[in-house]
Design a protein around this motif. Structure first.
Motif, PDB file in Angstrom:
ATOM      1  N   LEU A 135      -0.275 -11.128  12.718  1.00 59.18           N
ATOM      2  CA  LEU A 135       0.497  -9.615  12.719  1.00 59.18           C
ATOM      3  C   LEU A 135       0.951  -9.946  11.446  1.00 59.18           C
ATOM      4  O   LEU A 135       1.310  -8.699  10.820  1.00 59.18           O
ATOM      5  CB  LEU A 135       1.903 -10.616  13.708  1.00 59.18           C
ATOM      6  N   GLU A 136       1.206 -10.965  10.580  1.00 61.02           N
ATOM      7  CA  GLU A 136       1.589 -10.828   9.334  1.00 61.02           C
ATOM      8  C   GLU A 136      -0.068 -10.337   8.316  1.00 61.02           C
ATOM      9  O   GLU A 136       0.417  -9.661   8.083  1.00 61.02           O
ATOM     10  CB  GLU A 136       1.678 -12.192   8.661  1.00 61.02           C
ATOM     11  N   LEU A 137      -0.707 -10.523   9.188  1.00 57.52           N
ATOM     12  CA  LEU A 137      -2.406  -9.628   8.324  1.00 57.52           C
ATOM     13  C   LEU A 137      -2.109  -8.022   8.479  1.00 57.52           C
ATOM     14  O   LEU A 137      -2.224  -7.481   8.013  1.00 57.52           O
ATOM     15  CB  LEU A 137      -3.342 -10.431   9.034  1.00 57.52           C
ATOM     16  N   GLU A 138      -1.272  -8.455   9.792  1.00 54.72           N
ATOM     17  CA  GLU A 138      -1.864  -7.024  10.408  1.00 54.72           C
ATOM     18  C   GLU A 138      -0.848  -5.983   9.079  1.00 54.72           C
ATOM     19  O   GLU A 138      -1.310  -4.564   9.024  1.00 54.72           O
ATOM     20  CB  GLU A 138      -1.465  -7.059  11.969  1.00 54.72           C
ATOM     21  N   GLU A 139       0.180  -6.849   9.594  1.00 51.30           N
ATOM     22  CA  GLU A 139       1.011  -5.584   8.517  1.00 51.30           C
ATOM     23  C   GLU A 139       0.655  -5.608   6.953  1.00 51.30           C
ATOM     24  O   GLU A 139       0.701  -4.406   6.610  1.00 51.30           O
ATOM     25  CB  GLU A 139       2.618  -6.558   9.108  1.00 51.30           C
ATOM     26  N   GLY A 140       0.653  -6.115   6.531  1.00 46.86           N
ATOM     27  CA  GLY A 140      -0.228  -6.451   5.155  1.00 46.86           C
ATOM     28  C   GLY A 140      -1.051  -5.491   5.171  1.00 46.86           C
ATOM     29  O   GLY A 140      -1.708  -5.498   3.728  1.00 46.86           O
ATOM     30  N   PHE A 141      -2.051  -4.612   6.189  1.00 48.26           N
ATOM     31  CA  PHE A 141      -3.194  -4.780   6.577  1.00 48.26           C
ATOM     32  C   PHE A 141      -3.058  -2.779   6.209  1.00 48.26           C
ATOM     33  O   PHE A 141      -3.737  -2.273   5.712  1.00 48.26           O
ATOM     34  CB  PHE A 141      -4.169  -4.541   7.737  1.00 48.26           C
ATOM     35  N   TRP A 142      -1.774  -2.466   6.451  1.00 46.10           N
ATOM     36  CA  TRP A 142      -1.543  -0.566   5.778  1.00 46.10           C
ATOM     37  C   TRP A 142      -1.378  -0.866   4.414  1.00 46.10           C
ATOM     38  O   TRP A 142      -0.364  -1.235   3.966  1.00 46.10           O
ATOM     39  CB  TRP A 142      -0.635  -0.883   6.903  1.00 46.10           C
ATOM     40  N   PRO A 143      -1.586  -0.066   3.769  1.00 47.26           N
ATOM     41  CA  PRO A 143      -1.276   0.704   2.762  1.00 47.26           C
ATOM     42  C   PRO A 143       0.360   1.678   2.221  1.00 47.26           C
ATOM     43  O   PRO A 143       0.461   2.346   3.514  1.00 47.26           O
ATOM     44  CB  PRO A 143      -2.567   0.927   1.822  1.00 47.26           C
ATOM     45  N   ASP A 144       0.643   0.959   1.186  1.00 54.42           N
ATOM     46  CA  ASP A 144       1.570   1.800   0.854  1.00 54.42           C
ATOM     47  C   ASP A 144       0.913   3.348  -0.546  1.00 54.42           C
ATOM     48  O   ASP A 144       0.392   3.280  -0.611  1.00 54.42           O
ATOM     49  CB  ASP A 144       2.350   0.995  -0.174  1.00 54.42           C
ATOM     50  N   VAL A 145       2.002   4.392  -0.741  1.00 53.89           N
ATOM     51  CA  VAL A 145       2.227   5.152  -1.019  1.00 53.89           C
ATOM     52  C   VAL A 145       1.254   4.482  -2.560  1.00 53.89           C
ATOM     53  O   VAL A 145       0.338   5.393  -3.298  1.00 53.89           O
ATOM     54  CB  VAL A 145       3.256   5.789  -0.793  1.00 53.89           C
ATOM     55  N   GLU A 146       2.044   3.787  -3.077  1.00 52.89           N
ATOM     56  CA  GLU A 146       1.776   3.552  -4.331  1.00 52.89           C
ATOM     57  C   GLU A 146      -0.334   3.096  -4.933  1.00 52.89           C
ATOM     58  O   GLU A 146       0.306   3.175  -5.344  1.00 52.89           O
ATOM     59  CB  GLU A 146       2.631   3.082  -5.130  1.00 52.89           C
ATOM     60  N   GLU A 147      -0.569   2.689  -3.464  1.00 57.14           N
ATOM     61  CA  GLU A 147      -1.550   2.057  -4.012  1.00 57.14           C
ATOM     62  C   GLU A 147      -2.812   3.196  -3.564  1.00 57.14           C
ATOM     63  O   GLU A 147      -3.277   3.069  -4.611  1.00 57.14           O
ATOM     64  CB  GLU A 147      -1.426   1.325  -2.810  1.00 57.14           C
ATOM     65  N   GLU A 148      -1.927   4.284  -4.225  1.00 60.37           N
ATOM     66  CA  GLU A 148      -3.265   6.271  -4.465  1.00 60.37           C
ATOM     67  C   GLU A 148      -3.217   5.630  -5.625  1.00 60.37           C
ATOM     68  O   GLU A 148      -4.495   5.979  -5.856  1.00 60.37           O
ATOM     69  CB  GLU A 148      -2.690   6.900  -3.718  1.00 60.37           C
ATOM     70  N   LYS A 149      -2.579   5.313  -6.802  1.00 63.33           N
ATOM     71  CA  LYS A 149      -2.845   5.651  -8.227  1.00 63.33           C
ATOM     72  C   LYS A 149      -3.086   4.280  -8.220  1.00 63.33           C
ATOM     73  O   LYS A 149      -4.365   3.659  -9.207  1.00 63.33           O
ATOM     74  CB  LYS A 149      -1.335   5.155  -8.917  1.00 63.33           C
ATOM     75  N   ASP A 150      -3.122   2.959  -7.791  1.00 67.81           N
ATOM     76  CA  ASP A 150      -3.176   1.116  -7.988  1.00 67.81           C
ATOM     77  C   ASP A 150      -4.920   0.876  -8.209  1.00 67.81           C
ATOM     78  O   ASP A 150      -5.670   0.581  -8.635  1.00 67.81           O
ATOM     79  CB  ASP A 150      -2.423   0.492  -8.062  1.00 67.81           C
ATOM     80  N   LEU A 151      -5.232   1.199  -6.430  1.00 78.63           N
ATOM     81  CA  LEU A 151      -6.268   1.307  -6.487  1.00 78.63           C
ATOM     82  C   LEU A 151      -7.715   2.180  -6.558  1.00 78.63           C
ATOM     83  O   LEU A 151      -8.663   2.176  -5.975  1.00 78.63           O
ATOM     84  CB  LEU A 151      -6.666   0.706  -5.103  1.00 78.63           C
TER      85      LEU A 151
END
Length: 245
Positions: free
Chosen positions: A227-243
């Protein structure tokens, strides 16, 4: 917790645990990515970022994970572990082979969907959440504990099914045009996928029905970690720029 000889099933037990209920909700429906997907407002850029991460998981980490589990299946009495009975061996092999065949199809589905809907998967870097997930898959499969590996597999697939079933149900109620998101949600909430997850749950329940209290306590740790890994697997909007490459 006296589990042997009882009617209690490990999968039902894990799904009913109060200490992980909030974590389960965050992993399956409360993350901003999932909220946007359910509202049909997810951008194509963020969807393509996530789809690349899922492709890395499916094309590389998942086959290694399942292949390693297959190598540890106890087929002959001299190599039987104390935790996996011989009569489970063929069931384990059958379901793991099916999962390998299915993930090959899934990777093709990713690529076809990305091409059809012009989602550029080559524009993104790998996320830390993806690296964390695939590293834990390698660690779990490498322990040689087939029962924990199967539980981990069920947990991954169960959360995935629940996530996309929620999203698909919401999208069906929204009168929107065809899209990559709708195609993905329909695929991963299908009756065929649910049947696979149910078969996997039945196998895991049968195996853990023969195991002791310590194994069940460890199963709770495995469930929480997924469950911890699944929660962390969803990207956040700001990552569009960072990644972005």
């Amino acid at each position: 917790m006296d589990t042997t000889g009882s009617n209690l099933k490990i999968t039902s037990h894990l799904l009913s645990l109060t200490p992980t209920s909030a974590l389960y909700s965050r992993a399956t429906k409360e993350h901003p990515f999932l909220i946007s997907a359910a509202k049909d407002s997810l951008s194509d850029r963020l969807l393509s970022l996530w789809l690349l991460q899922d492709r890395i998981y499916a094309a590389h980490a998942y086959p290694r994970f399942v292949g390693t589990l297959i190598s540890y299946i106890p087929f002959r009495p001299p190599v039987l572990s104390a935790s996996v009975a011989l009569d489970h061996s063929q069931r384990i092999l059958k379901i793991l082979v099916f999962s390998l065949e299915n993930v090959v199809r899934e990777v093709g589905f990713f690529d076809d969907t990305a091409k059809e809907w012009r989602l550029d998967l080559s524009r993104w870097k790998e996320r830390k959440g993806t690296r964390d997930y695939t590293a834990e898959m390698a660690r779990i499969s490498g322990t040689g504990k087939v029962e924990e590996g199967l539980l981990f597999l069920w947990a991954m697939e169960k959360v995935y099914l629940d996530v996309w079933s929620i999203i698909n149900h919401s999208l069906v109620l929204i009168n929107g045009p065809p899209s990559a998101l709708r195609l993905l949600a329909k695929n991963w909430s299908s009756a065929e996928f649910k049947a696979f997850v149910d078969d996997l749950a039945s196998l895991v329940d049968d195996i853990y029905g023969d195991l002791d209290h310590d194994a069940w306590i460890k199963a709770e740790d495995v469930w929480r970690r997924v469950l911890e890994l699944e929660e962390g697997f969803w990207p956040d909007v700001e990552e569009e720029k960072d990644l972005a490459l």
